[in-house]
Write a protein that holds these residues in place. Sequence first.
Motif, PDB file in Angstrom:
ATOM      1  N   ALA A  87       0.850  -1.184   0.000  1.00 51.17           N
ATOM      2  CA  ALA A  87       0.000   0.000   0.000  1.00 51.17           C
ATOM      3  C   ALA A  87       0.889   1.238   0.000  1.00 51.17           C
ATOM      4  CB  ALA A  87      -0.899   0.003   1.227  1.00 51.17           C
ATOM      5  N   GLU A 122       1.140   5.124   0.441  1.00 56.92           N
ATOM      6  CA  GLU A 122       0.381   6.193   1.086  1.00 56.92           C
ATOM      7  C   GLU A 122       0.335   7.480   0.278  1.00 56.92           C
ATOM      8  OE1 GLU A 122       0.742   8.942   5.127  1.00 56.92           O
ATOM      9  OE2 GLU A 122       1.385   6.848   5.198  1.00 56.92           O
ATOM     10  N   SER A 158      -1.530   7.033  -3.463  1.00 53.64           N
ATOM     11  CA  SER A 158      -2.805   6.307  -3.416  1.00 53.64           C
ATOM     12  C   SER A 158      -2.844   5.154  -4.409  1.00 53.64           C
ATOM     13  CB  SER A 158      -3.985   7.264  -3.666  1.00 53.64           C
ATOM     14  OG  SER A 158      -5.207   6.648  -3.310  1.00 53.64           O
ATOM     15  N   ILE A 200      -1.764   0.715  -4.999  1.00 51.88           N
ATOM     16  CA  ILE A 200      -1.386  -0.575  -4.459  1.00 51.88           C
ATOM     17  C   ILE A 200      -0.559  -1.290  -5.521  1.00 51.88           C
ATOM     18  CG2 ILE A 200      -3.578  -1.632  -5.201  1.00 51.88           C
ATOM     19  CD1 ILE A 200      -3.337  -3.510  -2.755  1.00 51.88           C
ATOM     20  N   THR A 257      -6.221   3.170  -5.736  1.00 52.40           N
ATOM     21  CA  THR A 257      -7.028   2.560  -4.686  1.00 52.40           C
ATOM     22  C   THR A 257      -8.402   3.194  -4.531  1.00 52.40           C
ATOM     23  OG1 THR A 257      -6.249   3.980  -2.888  1.00 52.40           O
ATOM     24  CG2 THR A 257      -4.905   2.046  -3.437  1.00 52.40           C
ATOM     25  N   ASN A 267      -6.264  11.341  -1.026  1.00 55.66           N
ATOM     26  CA  ASN A 267      -6.416  10.073  -0.317  1.00 55.66           C
ATOM     27  C   ASN A 267      -5.064   9.480   0.064  1.00 55.66           C
ATOM     28  OD1 ASN A 267      -8.270   7.787   0.470  1.00 55.66           O
ATOM     29  ND2 ASN A 267      -6.850   6.709  -0.881  1.00 55.66           N
ATOM     30  N   PRO A 281      -3.759   5.839   1.438  1.00 57.74           N
ATOM     31  CA  PRO A 281      -3.950   4.457   1.874  1.00 57.74           C
ATOM     32  C   PRO A 281      -3.171   4.166   3.156  1.00 57.74           C
ATOM     33  CG  PRO A 281      -3.595   4.523  -0.483  1.00 57.74           C
ATOM     34  CD  PRO A 281      -3.307   5.896   0.030  1.00 57.74           C
ATOM     35  N   VAL A 315      -3.259  -2.786   4.481  1.00 63.57           N
ATOM     36  CA  VAL A 315      -3.621  -3.707   3.398  1.00 63.57           C
ATOM     37  C   VAL A 315      -3.708  -5.104   4.000  1.00 63.57           C
ATOM     38  CG1 VAL A 315      -1.193  -3.957   2.679  1.00 63.57           C
ATOM     39  CG2 VAL A 315      -3.045  -4.552   1.088  1.00 63.57           C
ATOM     40  N   LEU A 368      -8.037  -2.767   1.454  1.00 61.67           N
ATOM     41  CA  LEU A 368      -7.152  -1.642   1.738  1.00 61.67           C
ATOM     42  C   LEU A 368      -7.965  -0.489   2.303  1.00 61.67           C
ATOM     43  CD1 LEU A 368      -4.269  -0.253  -0.389  1.00 61.67           C
ATOM     44  CD2 LEU A 368      -6.176   1.273   0.161  1.00 61.67           C
ATOM     45  N   SER A 369      -7.450   0.150   3.356  1.00 59.50           N
ATOM     46  CA  SER A 369      -8.156   1.290   3.945  1.00 59.50           C
ATOM     47  C   SER A 369      -7.722   2.588   3.280  1.00 59.50           C
ATOM     48  CB  SER A 369      -7.918   1.352   5.452  1.00 59.50           C
ATOM     49  OG  SER A 369      -6.542   1.437   5.759  1.00 59.50           O
ATOM     50  N   ASN A 370      -8.707   3.387   2.916  1.00 57.69           N
ATOM     51  CA  ASN A 370      -8.487   4.674   2.240  1.00 57.69           C
ATOM     52  C   ASN A 370      -8.808   5.823   3.186  1.00 57.69           C
ATOM     53  OD1 ASN A 370      -7.715   4.103  -0.543  1.00 57.69           O
ATOM     54  ND2 ASN A 370      -9.755   3.193  -0.778  1.00 57.69           N
ATOM     55  N   THR A 397     -15.549  -0.166  -3.659  1.00 59.56           N
ATOM     56  CA  THR A 397     -15.208   0.385  -2.347  1.00 59.56           C
ATOM     57  C   THR A 397     -16.456   0.392  -1.474  1.00 59.56           C
ATOM     58  OG1 THR A 397     -15.648   2.667  -3.052  1.00 59.56           O
ATOM     59  CG2 THR A 397     -13.386   1.866  -3.274  1.00 59.56           C
TER      60      THR A 397
END
Length: 359
Positions: A224, A226, A229, A231, A249, A257, A259, A262, A273-275, A296
Motif C-alpha cells: 500500500a 500512502e 494512493s 497498491i 485505490t 487520499n 492508503p 492492506v 485496503l483502507s483509504n 469500495t
Amino acid sequence: MGMGAGLLMTGGTAEAAAATRRVFFGAYTTWSGGAKGIGIGTYDSVTGQLKSTGVISGVVNPSFVIESRDGRFLYAVNENTQGEVTAINAATLKVINKQATGGADPCHLTLDPSGKHLITADYSSGSLSVFPVNADGSLGARTQKVQHKGSGPNKERQEGPHAHHIVFDTAGRYAAAVDLGADSVFVYSFTGGKLTQVSQAKVKPGAGPRHIAFHPDGKTAYVANELDSTIVTCAYANGTLTPGQVLKTVPSGGPTNYPAEVLVSADGRYVYLSNRGHDSIALFAVTGTGLTMAGTTAVGGKYPRHITFDPTGSLLFAANQNSNNVTSFAVDKATGRLTPSGTPLQTAIPVCVLPTRLG
C-alpha cells in the motif's frame, strides 16, 4: 479470567459467552482529546458489535498493539520522540516492563516466528530495533538497531527514511520492512536474533510505501502506497520482491487520499485496503498474478487508519482515527463484499484494533 467465565458469572448464557471475544484498541494519548491508554473491549463474534469495557492506563501513545502467539502477553509501541515498547500481561492487564527503542516514533512491531524476539519499526528515525522476549513476557534491552537510508521527492514526507511497517513472510524466513521515506521495502533474514539485509525493492519515486501484506501462497505480496494512493502487486521469492502491477485505490475524481492498511483474505481470493480521505475500504479480487478493483465500501467514519479481520475472517474492523469510532463489517467470503454490522463504537482516537485469537 476468560471472557466466557466473566459472562457466566454475571448471568449470561453459555451461548452468549461463546459468542463474546476480547478486543484491544491502540490509540494516541498525548493528542488533544486522546485516550487514557490501550482500550479494552469485547465484540460479538456473530454480529461484530463492539463494546468498551475499560483501559490499560499508563501506556503512552500505543499506536500499534500485538499479542504473543499463546495470547498471554501484549506488546505496544509508544510512539514518542524517545521511542519505547511496552510489554503487558494479557491476563492481569498490568504493564510488565518497557524498553527504549533507540529510535524515534515507533509505529509498528512484530514478533519473529519463534516468539523469542520482537522488532519495532521506528518511523521518524527510519530504523528497526530488535529485543529479546523473556519467558515471563518481559522484554530485554535492545540488542540491535538497523538504520535505513534513502529519501524521496516529497520534501515534506520523504526528507529521509521512515520505517513504517515490518512483517515476516508466510514461511517466516524473511522480514519485510516498508519505508515510506526511502520509497523502498527492505527485506532481511533473521537468524540468531539478528537482522541481515538481503534485498531492497524500490517503488515509484514519491509513492511512499506504508504497509505490505503477503498472499497465503507465499509467491506474491501487496504494498500500500500512502503518498500516491496506489497498491502494487509484487512477485516474491527467496527474500526478493519484484514490483509489478500498479492500481489506484480509489475511483478518479475523489478527494486527496492516503492508503493505510492492506489485508489479504485467508483463502487468498481478496485484498482489502483502507483509504484515508476517501474514507472507504477498497476491495480487490486476486486474478492470476494481479488484482482487479471490485469496488469500495464507505467505512462509516473518517480516516480509517487500521483495518483487520477477526480470527475467523468473518468480520472486519476499522479504526477511524478522525471520527473517534471503530466500525464493524460482516465479510461475505464468497464475494469478498463488506456489509456494515453492529453500531459503531465511540472511542478516543482509535488507530489500531486487536481482536484476540484465543478469546
